[in-house]
Design an enzyme around this catalytic site. Structure first.
Site, PDB file in Angstrom:
ATOM      1  N   ARG A 104     -69.951 -19.470   5.949  1.00 45.95           N
ATOM      2  CA  ARG A 104     -70.737 -19.877   7.122  1.00 45.95           C
ATOM      3  C   ARG A 104     -72.043 -20.439   6.598  1.00 45.95           C
ATOM      4  NH1 ARG A 104     -72.321 -16.783  12.675  1.00 45.95           N
ATOM      5  NH2 ARG A 104     -70.230 -17.570  13.118  1.00 45.95           N
ATOM      6  N   HIS A 131     -66.801 -25.268  14.402  1.00 47.95           N
ATOM      7  CA  HIS A 131     -66.500 -23.825  14.403  1.00 47.95           C
ATOM      8  C   HIS A 131     -65.003 -23.672  14.723  1.00 47.95           C
ATOM      9  CE1 HIS A 131     -67.155 -19.661  14.371  1.00 47.95           C
ATOM     10  NE2 HIS A 131     -67.929 -19.484  15.421  1.00 47.95           N
ATOM     11  N   GLN A 134     -63.273 -20.354  15.930  1.00 52.05           N
ATOM     12  CA  GLN A 134     -63.624 -20.086  17.328  1.00 52.05           C
ATOM     13  C   GLN A 134     -62.695 -20.850  18.272  1.00 52.05           C
ATOM     14  OE1 GLN A 134     -66.353 -18.000  18.467  1.00 52.05           O
ATOM     15  NE2 GLN A 134     -65.100 -18.232  20.276  1.00 52.05           N
ATOM     16  N   ASP A 230     -72.058 -22.338  25.749  1.00 55.06           N
ATOM     17  CA  ASP A 230     -72.580 -21.782  24.495  1.00 55.06           C
ATOM     18  C   ASP A 230     -74.111 -21.882  24.564  1.00 55.06           C
ATOM     19  OD1 ASP A 230     -72.931 -20.887  21.875  1.00 55.06           O
ATOM     20  OD2 ASP A 230     -72.370 -22.792  20.939  1.00 55.06           O
ATOM     21  N   CYS A 270     -68.461 -18.375  23.444  1.00 53.91           N
ATOM     22  CA  CYS A 270     -68.161 -17.908  22.086  1.00 53.91           C
ATOM     23  C   CYS A 270     -68.979 -16.676  21.716  1.00 53.91           C
ATOM     24  CB  CYS A 270     -68.414 -19.027  21.086  1.00 53.91           C
ATOM     25  SG  CYS A 270     -70.116 -19.604  21.116  1.00 53.91           S
TER      26      CYS A 270
END
Ligand code: CP
Ligand code: NVA
Length: 311
Positions: A104, A131, A134, A230, A270
């Protein structure tokens, strides 16, 4: 066989993704019954994190342990990468010790370079651009809740409200492969990056996906089966907070947005959420919310990804 990485949802074919979902379903059922198959026995996975994380870190570590492997968590500040050792050298050295790397970080190009240099599979645990883990967990959650779309994704209307960020980009890419209708509502100037839209439009020609982008989130939420949002300020954008909070003020999922969507709409996020900003408490804790199932599914989907790449 050449090793494979998972840096973007587009690294898998759509057939592979459907198979991955079937396998995820199996793994989830097994865990519920207390069955732990050791698919990653004796495998060691390095996890390099330059940003904070609750879900990604914990779900990967737990998943690795459940599968009989072990994880080494490496905060970027603790390794020589932080002192200027190159990504290439880091990748080569880690490849001599571990069987896989989860990373990450900020720049997506760094993850690409790591993957190109490493001799072991690399999994993207979030970059500024994408991502992908996700997005897979998100679609798995959608199909769990809306099985009528499994063989018929073209009728599924998914609306993302907020910033055209990493989460939105991966959701758009996966939608463009699935063939559903994806609507992205962002303020002007905060759209998904052009290079991602181009890939999505190319995919959509094959899948039949319908891509709609605009600024009117209420209009784009009409009749939606799934609403998604998000944070307005992603990790690394803290200096833009004040400006962003002003610009995004209306781009939230609240009762007015729920009202225009389908009556059985599900709401995803998320997480982590800024309650009261991009999503109200009422929606997050209300009957449409599936955010915690979505967070749980990160674990199951990532286990399937690791088994696919590593075992
Ligand atoms: N959704 C997600 O990736 O959460 P974390 O930042 O807590 O890992
Ligand atoms: N867009 C958010 C997602 C966090 C999981 C960020 O990058 O900070």
């Amino acid at each position: 066989m050449k090793k494979r990485d998972f840096l973007s949802v587009t690294d898998f074919s759509i057939d592979e993704i459907w198979k991955l979902f079937e396998f995820t379903h199996k793994l989830k059922k097994q865990i519920r019954k207390g069955i732990y198959k050791k698919y990653l026995k004796n495998k060691i996975i390095a996890m390099i994190f330059s940003k904070t994380s609750t879900r990604t870190r914990v779900s990967f570590e737990v998943g690795i342990r459940q599968l009989g492997g072990s994880a080494i968590y490496l905060n970027k500040n603790d390794i020589q990468l932080n002192k200027g050792e190159t990504i290439y050298d880091t990748a080569k050295v880690l490849s001599r010790y571990v069987n896989g790397i989860v990373i990450r970080t900020y720049k997506h190009e760094e993850v690409v370079e790591l993957a190109n240099s490493a001799d072991v599979p690399v999994i993207n645990g979030l970059t500024d651009l994408l991502h992908p883990c996700q997005a897979l967990a998100d679609f798995f959650t959608i199909f769990e809740n809306k099985p009528q779309f499994v063989n018929n994704p073209s009728n599924l209307k998914l609306t993302f409200i907020g910033d055209g960020n990493n989460v939105a980009s991966s959701l758009l890419l996966l939608s463009s492969m699935m063939g559903n209708e994806i609507r992205i509502a962002t303020p002007k100037g905060y759209e998904i990056p052009k290079q991602i839209i181009e890939i999505a439009e190319e995919n959509a020609k094959k899948s039949g996906a319908k891509i709609i982008m605009g600024n009117d989130h209420i209009e784009l939420a009409k009749d939606a089966d799934v609403l998604y949002t998000d944070v307005w300020v992603s990790m690394g954008q803290e200096s833009e907070s004040e400006e962003r909070i002003k610009v995004f003020k209306n781009y939230r999922i609240d009762r007015d947005v729920i009202k225009v969507a389908k009556t059985d709409v599900i709401v995803l996020h998320c997480l982590p959420a800024n309650r009261g900003m991009e999503i109200t408490d009422e929606v997050m804790d209300g009957p449409h919310s599936r955010v915690f199932d979505e967070a749980e599914n990160r674990l199951h989907v990532q286990k399937a990804i690791m088994i696919k790449l590593l075992s």
